[in-house]
Write an enzyme that holds these catalytic residues in place. Structure first.
Site, PDB file in Angstrom:
ATOM      1  CG  ASP A 109     -84.578  45.131-131.782  1.00  0.00           C
ATOM      2  OD1 ASP A 109     -84.468  46.233-131.195  1.00  0.00           O
ATOM      3  OD2 ASP A 109     -84.762  44.062-131.156  1.00  0.00           O
ATOM      4  CG  ASP A 112     -92.626  49.469-126.876  1.00  0.00           C
ATOM      5  OD1 ASP A 112     -93.491  50.320-127.061  1.00  0.00           O
ATOM      6  OD2 ASP A 112     -92.835  48.434-126.202  1.00  0.00           O
ATOM      7  CB  VAL A 162     -93.930  42.394-133.808  1.00  0.00           C
ATOM      8  CG1 VAL A 162     -95.233  43.081-134.198  1.00  0.00           C
ATOM      9  CG2 VAL A 162     -92.839  43.427-133.503  1.00  0.00           C
ATOM     10  CG  ASP A 168     -86.761  37.647-127.752  1.00  0.00           C
ATOM     11  OD1 ASP A 168     -86.674  38.895-127.856  1.00  0.00           O
ATOM     12  OD2 ASP A 168     -86.758  37.064-126.651  1.00  0.00           O
TER      13      ASP A 168
HETATM   14  P1  IMP Z   1     -88.102  50.343-125.371  1.00  0.00           P
HETATM   15  O1  IMP Z   1     -87.033  50.674-124.374  1.00  0.00           O
HETATM   16  O2  IMP Z   1     -89.483  50.341-124.740  1.00  0.00           O
HETATM   17  O3  IMP Z   1     -88.076  51.234-126.612  1.00  0.00           O
HETATM   18  O4  IMP Z   1     -87.869  48.841-125.811  1.00  0.00           O
HETATM   19  C1  IMP Z   1     -86.892  48.495-126.701  1.00  0.00           C
HETATM   20  C2  IMP Z   1     -86.513  47.039-126.598  1.00  0.00           C
HETATM   21  O5  IMP Z   1     -87.592  46.225-126.110  1.00  0.00           O
HETATM   22  C3  IMP Z   1     -86.198  46.518-128.000  1.00  0.00           C
HETATM   23  O6  IMP Z   1     -84.829  46.679-128.312  1.00  0.00           O
HETATM   24  C4  IMP Z   1     -86.629  45.069-127.905  1.00  0.00           C
HETATM   25  O7  IMP Z   1     -85.573  44.291-127.388  1.00  0.00           O
HETATM   26  C5  IMP Z   1     -87.757  45.082-126.908  1.00  0.00           C
HETATM   27  N1  IMP Z   1     -89.081  45.157-127.588  1.00  0.00           N
HETATM   28  C6  IMP Z   1     -89.927  46.212-127.605  1.00  0.00           C
HETATM   29  N2  IMP Z   1     -91.040  45.924-128.299  1.00  0.00           N
HETATM   30  C7  IMP Z   1     -90.882  44.648-128.752  1.00  0.00           C
HETATM   31  C8  IMP Z   1     -91.714  43.765-129.548  1.00  0.00           C
HETATM   32  O8  IMP Z   1     -92.818  44.091-130.016  1.00  0.00           O
HETATM   33  N3  IMP Z   1     -91.197  42.529-129.777  1.00  0.00           N
HETATM   34  C9  IMP Z   1     -89.988  42.108-129.315  1.00  0.00           C
HETATM   35  N4  IMP Z   1     -89.193  42.901-128.564  1.00  0.00           N
HETATM   36  C10 IMP Z   1     -89.640  44.164-128.283  1.00  0.00           C
END
Ligand code: IMP
Length: 191
Positions: A109, A112, A162, A168
């Site tokens: 999805d 980040d 977001v 969510d």
């Molecule tokens: P990362 O490991 O920091 O890249 O985070 C990835 C996961 O964090 C995604 O698959 C989402 O489940 C969650 N996530 C990161 N940013 C958002 C956001 O803005 N809204 C909702 N979920 C997020």
């Protein structure tokens, strides 16, 4: 602001701004499906959706695809506060499918920090798929590094939290038909 009529009544006061309208989401998903079709022509592709956030992009993407495809899902959690990732990833639901020798397209999805994606890519590579590519609907800017792992990319959004179209906050708002930010009061009420 998108038509308020299309926001479920319970969420109306929570939305601050709509960043990506439903039409733009659908158009981009259609374009991505066309790219996937072109790249996987004549091959069988296994789409692996990362639950729960990727459930709507998986539903829309797979219905657009012309190539032979199957679906499977993984669920993982990354610990941390509810609006940021700690990078410690745990698999909550593993694949049902043996992916050795398969052409796998991982569908995320949002990317980040990229830590979840890094973990999943390493984990899936270790299972020896014939190929492994990544589709990420959304990503946040990361000045620290490029995103070399993402082959199919929907939208880059600002570095804000977001919700909607699968994403969510505290398990709410996944059903919004667009990508939106929440009013600050929503987070305050949660504390
Ligand atoms: P990362 O490991 O920091 O890249 O985070 C990835 C996961 O964090 C995604 O698959 C989402 O489940 C969650 N996530 C990161 N940013 C958002 C956001 O803005 N809204 C909702 N979920 C997020």
């Amino acid at each position: 602001m998108a038509e308020l009529a299309s926001i479920p009544t319970v969420h109306r006061d929570a939305i601050a701004e709509v960043l990506i309208e439903p039409e733009r989401l659908q158009t981009r998903v259609t374009e991505l499906a066309a790219e996937v079709d072109a790249d996987y022509a004549g091959r069988d592709v296994l789409l692996v959706g990362v639950l729960k956030g990727a459930f709507l992009v998986m539903a829309d993407l797979t219905r657009q695809l012309q190539v032979d495809s199957q679906v499977d899902f993984m669920a993982c959690s990354s610990y941390g506060s509810s609006t940021s990732s700690s990078g410690v990833v745990r698999i909550l639901k593993d694949l049902d499918t043996n992916i050795e020798g398969r052409h796998v397209l991982l569908v995320e999805d949002i990317v980040d920090s990229g830590l979840t994606l890094d973990y999943l890519v390493r984990n899936l590579r270790a299972r020896h798929p014939a190929s492994l590519e990544v589709l990420a609907l959304l990503s946040k800017p990361d000045p620290a590094r490029e995103r070399p792992d993402i082959r199919y990319h929907g939208f880059e959004i600002p570095d804000v939290f977001v919700v909607g179209y699968g994403l969510d906050y505290a398990e709410r708002y996944r059903n919004l038909p667009y990508i939106a930010t929440l009013r600050p009061e929503v987070y305050e009420h949660q504390r």
